[in-house]
Scaffold this motif. Structure first.
Motif, PDB file in Angstrom:
ATOM      1  N   LEU A  27       0.826  -1.208   0.000  1.00 26.11           N
ATOM      2  CA  LEU A  27       0.000   0.000   0.000  1.00 26.11           C
ATOM      3  C   LEU A  27       0.863   1.262   0.000  1.00 26.11           C
ATOM      4  O   LEU A  27       0.514   2.261  -0.631  1.00 26.11           O
ATOM      5  CB  LEU A  27      -0.926  -0.012   1.208  1.00 26.11           C
ATOM      6  CG  LEU A  27      -2.035  -1.073   1.202  1.00 26.11           C
ATOM      7  CD1 LEU A  27      -2.822  -1.027   2.504  1.00 26.11           C
ATOM      8  CD2 LEU A  27      -2.962  -0.877   0.018  1.00 26.11           C
ATOM      9  N   VAL A  28       1.993   1.223   0.714  1.00 29.39           N
ATOM     10  CA  VAL A  28       2.898   2.380   0.717  1.00 29.39           C
ATOM     11  C   VAL A  28       3.457   2.615  -0.677  1.00 29.39           C
ATOM     12  O   VAL A  28       3.531   3.757  -1.165  1.00 29.39           O
ATOM     13  CB  VAL A  28       4.025   2.159   1.736  1.00 29.39           C
ATOM     14  CG1 VAL A  28       5.114   3.226   1.587  1.00 29.39           C
ATOM     15  CG2 VAL A  28       3.466   2.202   3.153  1.00 29.39           C
ATOM     16  N   PHE A  29       3.869   1.546  -1.365  1.00 33.06           N
ATOM     17  CA  PHE A  29       4.389   1.690  -2.718  1.00 33.06           C
ATOM     18  C   PHE A  29       3.324   2.237  -3.667  1.00 33.06           C
ATOM     19  O   PHE A  29       3.599   3.100  -4.511  1.00 33.06           O
ATOM     20  CB  PHE A  29       4.899   0.340  -3.228  1.00 33.06           C
ATOM     21  CG  PHE A  29       6.190  -0.090  -2.603  1.00 33.06           C
ATOM     22  CD1 PHE A  29       7.065   0.847  -2.083  1.00 33.06           C
ATOM     23  CD2 PHE A  29       6.529  -1.430  -2.509  1.00 33.06           C
ATOM     24  CE1 PHE A  29       8.265   0.462  -1.481  1.00 33.06           C
ATOM     25  CE2 PHE A  29       7.719  -1.829  -1.916  1.00 33.06           C
ATOM     26  CZ  PHE A  29       8.589  -0.877  -1.407  1.00 33.06           C
ATOM     27  N   ILE A  30       2.103   1.749  -3.515  1.00 33.59           N
ATOM     28  CA  ILE A  30       1.019   2.233  -4.376  1.00 33.59           C
ATOM     29  C   ILE A  30       0.740   3.709  -4.109  1.00 33.59           C
ATOM     30  O   ILE A  30       0.531   4.508  -5.032  1.00 33.59           O
ATOM     31  CB  ILE A  30      -0.245   1.374  -4.165  1.00 33.59           C
ATOM     32  CG1 ILE A  30      -0.002  -0.054  -4.653  1.00 33.59           C
ATOM     33  CG2 ILE A  30      -1.438   1.991  -4.887  1.00 33.59           C
ATOM     34  CD1 ILE A  30      -1.153  -0.998  -4.358  1.00 33.59           C
ATOM     35  N   ALA A  31       0.742   4.092  -2.828  1.00 24.13           N
ATOM     36  CA  ALA A  31       0.502   5.503  -2.489  1.00 24.13           C
ATOM     37  C   ALA A  31       1.610   6.396  -3.043  1.00 24.13           C
ATOM     38  O   ALA A  31       1.341   7.490  -3.556  1.00 24.13           O
ATOM     39  CB  ALA A  31       0.402   5.650  -0.972  1.00 24.13           C
ATOM     40  N   ASP A  32       2.860   5.945  -2.968  1.00 20.85           N
ATOM     41  CA  ASP A  32       3.956   6.740  -3.532  1.00 20.85           C
ATOM     42  C   ASP A  32       3.867   6.838  -5.050  1.00 20.85           C
ATOM     43  O   ASP A  32       4.249   7.848  -5.639  1.00 20.85           O
ATOM     44  CB  ASP A  32       5.304   6.126  -3.144  1.00 20.85           C
ATOM     45  CG  ASP A  32       5.629   6.350  -1.675  1.00 20.85           C
ATOM     46  OD1 ASP A  32       5.036   7.283  -1.083  1.00 20.85           O
ATOM     47  OD2 ASP A  32       6.447   5.603  -1.122  1.00 20.85           O
ATOM     48  N   PHE A  33       3.340   5.784  -5.665  1.00 23.78           N
ATOM     49  CA  PHE A  33       3.222   5.819  -7.120  1.00 23.78           C
ATOM     50  C   PHE A  33       2.067   6.707  -7.565  1.00 23.78           C
ATOM     51  O   PHE A  33       2.176   7.451  -8.544  1.00 23.78           O
ATOM     52  CB  PHE A  33       3.026   4.392  -7.647  1.00 23.78           C
ATOM     53  CG  PHE A  33       2.864   4.314  -9.146  1.00 23.78           C
ATOM     54  CD1 PHE A  33       3.965   4.427  -9.973  1.00 23.78           C
ATOM     55  CD2 PHE A  33       1.607   4.141  -9.708  1.00 23.78           C
ATOM     56  CE1 PHE A  33       3.820   4.360 -11.349  1.00 23.78           C
ATOM     57  CE2 PHE A  33       1.455   4.072 -11.074  1.00 23.78           C
ATOM     58  CZ  PHE A  33       2.566   4.177 -11.904  1.00 23.78           C
ATOM     59  N   VAL A  34       0.946   6.632  -6.843  1.00 23.21           N
ATOM     60  CA  VAL A  34      -0.222   7.435  -7.225  1.00 23.21           C
ATOM     61  C   VAL A  34      -0.039   8.890  -6.811  1.00 23.21           C
ATOM     62  O   VAL A  34      -0.349   9.817  -7.569  1.00 23.21           O
ATOM     63  CB  VAL A  34      -1.494   6.832  -6.582  1.00 23.21           C
ATOM     64  CG1 VAL A  34      -2.711   7.709  -6.891  1.00 23.21           C
ATOM     65  CG2 VAL A  34      -1.727   5.418  -7.099  1.00 23.21           C
ATOM     66  N   PHE A  35       0.468   9.108  -5.588  1.00 23.57           N
ATOM     67  CA  PHE A  35       0.695  10.465  -5.083  1.00 23.57           C
ATOM     68  C   PHE A  35       2.190  10.628  -4.787  1.00 23.57           C
ATOM     69  O   PHE A  35       2.616  10.491  -3.634  1.00 23.57           O
ATOM     70  CB  PHE A  35      -0.127  10.723  -3.818  1.00 23.57           C
ATOM     71  CG  PHE A  35      -1.597  10.508  -3.999  1.00 23.57           C
ATOM     72  CD1 PHE A  35      -2.372  11.446  -4.658  1.00 23.57           C
ATOM     73  CD2 PHE A  35      -2.199   9.345  -3.529  1.00 23.57           C
ATOM     74  CE1 PHE A  35      -3.725  11.240  -4.826  1.00 23.57           C
ATOM     75  CE2 PHE A  35      -3.553   9.135  -3.702  1.00 23.57           C
ATOM     76  CZ  PHE A  35      -4.317  10.085  -4.355  1.00 23.57           C
ATOM     77  N   PRO A  36       2.998  10.859  -5.818  1.00 26.72           N
ATOM     78  CA  PRO A  36       4.447  10.942  -5.605  1.00 26.72           C
ATOM     79  C   PRO A  36       4.810  12.132  -4.740  1.00 26.72           C
ATOM     80  O   PRO A  36       4.138  13.164  -4.739  1.00 26.72           O
ATOM     81  CB  PRO A  36       5.011  11.071  -7.025  1.00 26.72           C
ATOM     82  CG  PRO A  36       3.896  11.660  -7.819  1.00 26.72           C
ATOM     83  CD  PRO A  36       2.626  11.114  -7.217  1.00 26.72           C
ATOM     84  N   SER A  37       5.919  11.989  -3.993  1.00 26.77           N
ATOM     85  CA  SER A  37       6.397  13.065  -3.145  1.00 26.77           C
ATOM     86  C   SER A  37       6.966  14.194  -3.991  1.00 26.77           C
ATOM     87  O   SER A  37       7.390  14.010  -5.128  1.00 26.77           O
ATOM     88  CB  SER A  37       7.473  12.536  -2.192  1.00 26.77           C
ATOM     89  OG  SER A  37       7.974  13.582  -1.398  1.00 26.77           O
ATOM     90  N   ARG A  38       7.005  15.402  -3.412  1.00 27.28           N
ATOM     91  CA  ARG A  38       7.484  16.571  -4.159  1.00 27.28           C
ATOM     92  C   ARG A  38       8.954  16.460  -4.514  1.00 27.28           C
ATOM     93  O   ARG A  38       9.393  16.991  -5.523  1.00 27.28           O
ATOM     94  CB  ARG A  38       7.252  17.836  -3.326  1.00 27.28           C
ATOM     95  CG  ARG A  38       5.801  18.227  -3.177  1.00 27.28           C
ATOM     96  CD  ARG A  38       5.663  19.505  -2.382  1.00 27.28           C
ATOM     97  NE  ARG A  38       6.165  19.318  -1.024  1.00 27.28           N
ATOM     98  CZ  ARG A  38       6.211  20.293  -0.124  1.00 27.28           C
ATOM     99  NH1 ARG A  38       5.824  21.514  -0.443  1.00 27.28           N
ATOM    100  NH2 ARG A  38       6.662  20.049   1.097  1.00 27.28           N
ATOM    101  N   ARG A  39       9.723  15.763  -3.724  1.00 26.85           N
ATOM    102  CA  ARG A  39      11.143  15.637  -4.039  1.00 26.85           C
ATOM    103  C   ARG A  39      11.383  14.783  -5.273  1.00 26.85           C
ATOM    104  O   ARG A  39      12.428  14.884  -5.898  1.00 26.85           O
ATOM    105  CB  ARG A  39      11.878  15.014  -2.849  1.00 26.85           C
ATOM    106  CG  ARG A  39      11.366  13.642  -2.470  1.00 26.85           C
ATOM    107  CD  ARG A  39      12.077  13.135  -1.252  1.00 26.85           C
ATOM    108  NE  ARG A  39      11.550  11.844  -0.841  1.00 26.85           N
ATOM    109  CZ  ARG A  39      12.008  11.175   0.210  1.00 26.85           C
ATOM    110  NH1 ARG A  39      12.978  11.694   0.943  1.00 26.85           N
ATOM    111  NH2 ARG A  39      11.492  10.015   0.546  1.00 26.85           N
ATOM    112  N   PHE A  40      10.388  13.911  -5.624  1.00 28.88           N
ATOM    113  CA  PHE A  40      10.508  13.140  -6.845  1.00 28.88           C
ATOM    114  C   PHE A  40       9.810  13.824  -8.013  1.00 28.88           C
ATOM    115  O   PHE A  40      10.209  13.655  -9.158  1.00 28.88           O
ATOM    116  CB  PHE A  40       9.917  11.738  -6.652  1.00 28.88           C
ATOM    117  CG  PHE A  40      10.630  10.948  -5.605  1.00 28.88           C
ATOM    118  CD1 PHE A  40      11.942  10.551  -5.777  1.00 28.88           C
ATOM    119  CD2 PHE A  40       9.988  10.608  -4.426  1.00 28.88           C
ATOM    120  CE1 PHE A  40      12.612   9.824  -4.811  1.00 28.88           C
ATOM    121  CE2 PHE A  40      10.642   9.890  -3.443  1.00 28.88           C
ATOM    122  CZ  PHE A  40      11.958   9.493  -3.640  1.00 28.88           C
TER     123      PHE A  40
END
Length: 304
Positions: free
Chosen positions: A203-216
């Motif tokens: 779920l963490v990976f999916i959240a990072d993929f759907v809502f990427p962090s500003r640093r990326f």
């Protein structure tokens, strides 16, 4: 003319009877049964046409009593244009959860994907009249969100399948492998814990993929961050300087107040009370006595 012995004639007759009986048994066995079986793999076929479906379990006494009647009703079903089927809930746990079977036997009527639960008597004539006279129209259908094809019931079906799979694994470990019951529970607990950790990581990976962090998402993120930190530092310095200036002003005000207080004390000593109040009575009495002495000394001089 020679005739065949009697025992040969009896033998040929027995062979003929055996041949006729074998052909009859083949014809009976070749006749397809009218009672259909519904499984987790082919259950969607009941969404078209008219169906009467019985949910049963082999160990259920009421289900065992109903089986002959249900087979007779199935033989009449082809002539009436209704499909008669059965579901073994011990072998099809997904369908048991999909229809929320809480009692056995349970009978459902389905017409073009609309399901209704049968609550009448369990005889062949009652089943035939229920279909022929369309008594099912007086029964309120199952709501769409509780229907077997809804998302909720699909989830229930998956949950029932999982529970049955866990039960079979438990029986295999305790009966076939000889693992104690508490050991089976420990294994399932560890598996559940690891599965939860893996699901959380997914779920963490999916959240990072759907809502990427500003640093990326922003290449100049670090530059913007540095500029913002510098702006905050400058603003903090300005606030500190303003605070120091206010403290200096407070000190000056305190000095002025002390200086004014000293002046007021000197003025009180010279002029008395600033509010024009009379001096204390003791000082007044001393002036009056001095005045009387001076007047008395003048009168004595004049008399002499």
């Amino acid at each position: 003319m020679l005739s065949s012995p009697p025992h040969a004639a009896h033998l040929s007759l027995v062979c003929l009877l055996l041949l006729v009986g074998f052909e009859a048994s083949l014809s009976v066995s070749a006749k397809p049964t009218s009672l259909k079986e519904v499984t987790d793999g082919n259950w969607e076929k009941i969404l078209t046409g008219e169906w009467m479906i019985e949910f049963y379990a082999p160990w259920c006494p009421a289900c065992q009593q109903l089986q002959p009647v249900w087979k007779e009703f199935a033989d009449w079903g082809e002539d009436m244009g209704v499909n008669v089927a059965k579901v073994d809930v011990t072998e099809q746990p997904g369908l048991s959860g999909r229809f929320i079977i809480t009692s056995l036997p349970t009978i459902y009527h389905c017409k073009d994907g609309v399901f209704r639960k049968y609550h009448g008597a369990r005889t062949k004539d009652d089943f035939l009249s229920f279909v022929d006279e369309q008594k099912w129209t007086a029964i309120e259908p199952v709501s769409s969100w509780l229907g077997p094809s809804s998302i909720l019931m699909n989830s229930m079906s998956a949950l029932f399948k999982l529970s049955m799979f866990i039960r079979r694994c438990h029986n295999y470990m305790t009966e076939q492998l000889g693992i104690p019951v508490w050991g089976s529970y420990v294994i399932f607990g560890l598996v559940t814990l690891l599965a939860g950790l893996a699901l959380g990581l997914l779920l963490v990976f999916i959240a990072d993929f759907v809502f990427p962090s500003r640093r990326f998402s922003s290449p100049d993120y670090y530059q913007k961050k540095q500029v913002m930190e510098q702006a905050r530092f400058i603003q903090r310095q300005d606030e500190d300087q303003e605070a120091d200036g206010e403290e200096d002003d407070d000190d000056d005000d305190d000095d002025e107040e002390e200086h004014d207080g000293e002046k007021n004390d000197v003025w009180r000593k010279r002029r008395g009370s600033p509010e024009g109040r009379p001096e204390p009575k003791e000082q007044g009495y001393a002036d009056e006595a001095l005045r009387k002495r001076m007047v008395g000394s003048r009168e004595e001089e004049q008399d002499t």
